[in-house]
Scaffold this active site. Structure first.
Site, PDB file in Angstrom:
ATOM      1  CB  ALA A  67      36.171  36.276  25.015  1.00 50.93           C
ATOM      2  CD  GLU A 135      42.460  32.576  26.939  1.00 50.30           C
ATOM      3  OE1 GLU A 135      43.697  32.541  27.144  1.00 50.30           O
ATOM      4  OE2 GLU A 135      41.975  32.919  25.846  1.00 50.30           O
TER       5      GLU A 135
HETATM    6  N1  CAA Z   1      36.402  41.935  28.595  1.00 46.18           N
HETATM    7  C1  CAA Z   1      35.607  42.938  29.009  1.00 46.18           C
HETATM    8  N2  CAA Z   1      36.077  44.180  29.329  1.00 46.18           N
HETATM    9  C2  CAA Z   1      37.405  44.371  29.211  1.00 46.18           C
HETATM   10  C3  CAA Z   1      38.290  43.372  28.769  1.00 46.18           C
HETATM   11  C4  CAA Z   1      37.725  42.101  28.429  1.00 46.18           C
HETATM   12  N3  CAA Z   1      38.466  41.088  27.954  1.00 46.18           N
HETATM   13  N4  CAA Z   1      39.522  43.875  28.766  1.00 46.18           N
HETATM   14  C5  CAA Z   1      39.440  45.135  29.183  1.00 46.18           C
HETATM   15  N5  CAA Z   1      38.165  45.450  29.452  1.00 46.18           N
HETATM   16  C6  CAA Z   1      37.634  46.724  29.943  1.00 46.18           C
HETATM   17  C7  CAA Z   1      37.956  46.923  31.416  1.00 46.18           C
HETATM   18  O1  CAA Z   1      37.032  46.245  32.236  1.00 46.18           O
HETATM   19  C8  CAA Z   1      37.867  48.433  31.516  1.00 46.18           C
HETATM   20  O2  CAA Z   1      36.502  48.790  31.601  1.00 46.18           O
HETATM   21  P1  CAA Z   1      36.039  49.943  32.648  1.00 46.18           P
HETATM   22  O3  CAA Z   1      36.763  51.182  32.181  1.00 46.18           O
HETATM   23  O4  CAA Z   1      34.565  50.000  32.437  1.00 46.18           O
HETATM   24  O5  CAA Z   1      36.465  49.499  33.979  1.00 46.18           O
HETATM   25  C9  CAA Z   1      38.385  48.911  30.183  1.00 46.18           C
HETATM   26  O6  CAA Z   1      38.279  47.793  29.295  1.00 46.18           O
HETATM   27  C10 CAA Z   1      39.849  49.322  30.237  1.00 46.18           C
HETATM   28  O7  CAA Z   1      40.600  48.245  30.774  1.00 46.18           O
HETATM   29  P2  CAA Z   1      41.599  48.386  32.019  1.00 46.18           P
HETATM   30  O8  CAA Z   1      41.169  49.505  32.912  1.00 46.18           O
HETATM   31  O9  CAA Z   1      41.757  47.035  32.639  1.00 46.18           O
HETATM   32  O10 CAA Z   1      42.908  48.823  31.259  1.00 46.18           O
HETATM   33  P3  CAA Z   1      44.420  48.577  31.720  1.00 46.18           P
HETATM   34  O11 CAA Z   1      45.275  49.392  30.834  1.00 46.18           O
HETATM   35  O12 CAA Z   1      44.579  48.782  33.197  1.00 46.18           O
HETATM   36  O13 CAA Z   1      44.705  47.024  31.424  1.00 46.18           O
HETATM   37  C11 CAA Z   1      44.623  45.018  30.152  1.00 46.18           C
HETATM   38  C12 CAA Z   1      44.692  46.550  30.119  1.00 46.18           C
HETATM   39  C13 CAA Z   1      45.939  44.437  30.725  1.00 46.18           C
HETATM   40  C14 CAA Z   1      44.463  44.537  28.708  1.00 46.18           C
HETATM   41  C15 CAA Z   1      43.435  44.580  31.032  1.00 46.18           C
HETATM   42  O14 CAA Z   1      42.260  45.262  30.625  1.00 46.18           O
HETATM   43  C16 CAA Z   1      43.144  43.112  30.985  1.00 46.18           C
HETATM   44  O15 CAA Z   1      43.850  42.319  31.611  1.00 46.18           O
HETATM   45  N6  CAA Z   1      42.090  42.689  30.249  1.00 46.18           N
HETATM   46  C17 CAA Z   1      41.647  41.342  30.201  1.00 46.18           C
HETATM   47  C18 CAA Z   1      42.600  40.492  29.349  1.00 46.18           C
HETATM   48  C19 CAA Z   1      42.171  39.054  29.360  1.00 46.18           C
HETATM   49  O16 CAA Z   1      42.197  38.375  30.358  1.00 46.18           O
HETATM   50  N7  CAA Z   1      41.760  38.529  28.180  1.00 46.18           N
HETATM   51  C20 CAA Z   1      41.312  37.187  28.025  1.00 46.18           C
HETATM   52  C21 CAA Z   1      39.809  37.114  28.143  1.00 46.18           C
HETATM   53  S1  CAA Z   1      39.199  35.468  28.205  1.00 46.18           S
HETATM   54  C22 CAA Z   1      39.147  34.943  26.591  1.00 46.18           C
HETATM   55  O17 CAA Z   1      39.516  35.648  25.682  1.00 46.18           O
HETATM   56  C23 CAA Z   1      38.607  33.558  26.417  1.00 46.18           C
HETATM   57  C24 CAA Z   1      38.695  32.993  25.058  1.00 46.18           C
HETATM   58  O18 CAA Z   1      39.709  32.468  24.644  1.00 46.18           O
HETATM   59  C25 CAA Z   1      37.543  32.991  24.207  1.00 46.18           C
END
Ligand code: CAA
Length: 261
Positions: A67, A135
């Site tokens: 999300a 999460e």
């Molecule tokens: N939400 C919003 N933006 C996100 C995102 C997310 N879930 N995941 C990645 N992005 C964005 C980053 O902020 C980044 O944006 P900018 O270039 O503007 O800074 C872009 O995507 C690229 O991401 P990274 O630079 O972080 O890429 P990376 O290769 O270094 O890492 C990753 C990749 C490990 C997937 C990392 O992006 C990450 O950890 N993302 C979040 C994963 C996460 O925690 N997901 C769970 C969300 S909570 C949820 O889903 C709740 C639910 O059950 C409903």
């Protein structure tokens, strides 16, 4: 179809190909994308030309990275609950589409991305895919039914480990624990997904739909109610031309040709 800002949709010989398309945010699911998915699911449900759906993410890196965290950051408790309910409703709709849905998981399937993949009937993972429910690293629980579908797919112990640790696992580990059906080389992912879609399309369509309904209904109830439901759908098959064709073809030692009637 150009009416979607965050989704791509095309029809290819019976296959409806849905691509989550927010590559700048690794295809993270914001409110707008969920609303579009909801609308597209309604269109697909009504489209009898679509026999199987394949769902994937755009770009090489992510299926769906969860999300949208930036959008969730300042939500109140009520807003959080409503956002969760929206995601749950859309994923329920996907799970209950009349057509089989294959997730072609091309990269990160984290949080809401893993939950989206789990709402599909079958998951095929690229060997570069990564899965997890991280999460708890953000101070929240999964909100799009991850606590429920993960436990149903991989069992109580394994789901609790993934939920409590927030660990991210690779495609082979996801396969080992039963979270995915198959692992394919990254450059063969769509070919493998299409081959599975084509195999399913070659089978009796009504029987396939009824299998889906029986599994879904049965898992939401007790065994006795589930088997009673199965008896009904099994009986219903005998009212189809495809049952006559399938059994005649077997007896006549030829390949069946199903009409979906
Ligand atoms: N939400 C919003 N933006 C996100 C995102 C997310 N879930 N995941 C990645 N992005 C964005 C980053 O902020 C980044 O944006 P900018 O270039 O503007 O800074 C872009 O995507 C690229 O991401 P990274 O630079 O972080 O890429 P990376 O290769 O270094 O890492 C990753 C990749 C490990 C997937 C990392 O992006 C990450 O950890 N993302 C979040 C994963 C996460 O925690 N997901 C769970 C969300 S909570 C949820 O889903 C709740 C639910 O059950 C409903």
């Amino acid at each position: 179809m150009s009416e979607f800002a965050n989704l791509l949709f095309e029809k290819q010989e019976g296959i409806g190909l849905v691509t989550i398309n927010r590559p700048k945010a690794l295809n993270a699911l914001n409110q707008a994308t969920l609303e579009e998915l909801d609308k597209l699911a309604d269109l697909i449900a009504k489209d009898t030309d679509i026999k199987v759906v394949i769902l994937t993410g755009s770009g090489e890196k992510a299926f769906v990275a969860g999300a949208d965290i930036t959008e969730m950051q300042h939500k109140t408790a009520i807003e959080g609950r409503n956002f969760g309910k929206l995601g749950q409703a859309v994923f329920n709709k996907i799970e209950n589409l009349p057509q089989p849905v294959i997730a072609a998981v091309n990269g990160f399937a984290l949080g809401g991305g893993c939950e989206l993949a789990m709402s599909c009937d079958i998951r095929i993972a690229s060997d570069r895919a990564k899965f997890g429910q991280p999460e708890v690293t953000l101070g929240i629980t999964p909100g799009f039914a991850g606590t429920q579908r993960l436990a149903r797919l991989v069992g109580k112990g394994r789901s609790k480990e993934l939920l409590y640790t927030g660990d991210v696992i690779d495609a082979n580990e996801a396969y080992r624990i039963g979270l995915v059906n198959k692992v394919a080389a990254a450059d063969e992912l769509m070919t493998v997904a299409r081959a599975m879609a084509e195999k399913i399309m070659s089978r009796a369509p009504i029987a396939v739909q009824l299998c889906k309904a029986a599994v879904n209904e049965g898992l939401d109830t007790d065994l006795e109610t589930g088997v009673a439901y199965e008896a009904e759908v099994f009986g219903l098959c005998f009212a189809t031309a495809d049952q006559k064709e399938g059994m005649s073809a077997f007896v006549e030692k030829r390949k069946a040709s199903f009409q979906g009637k």
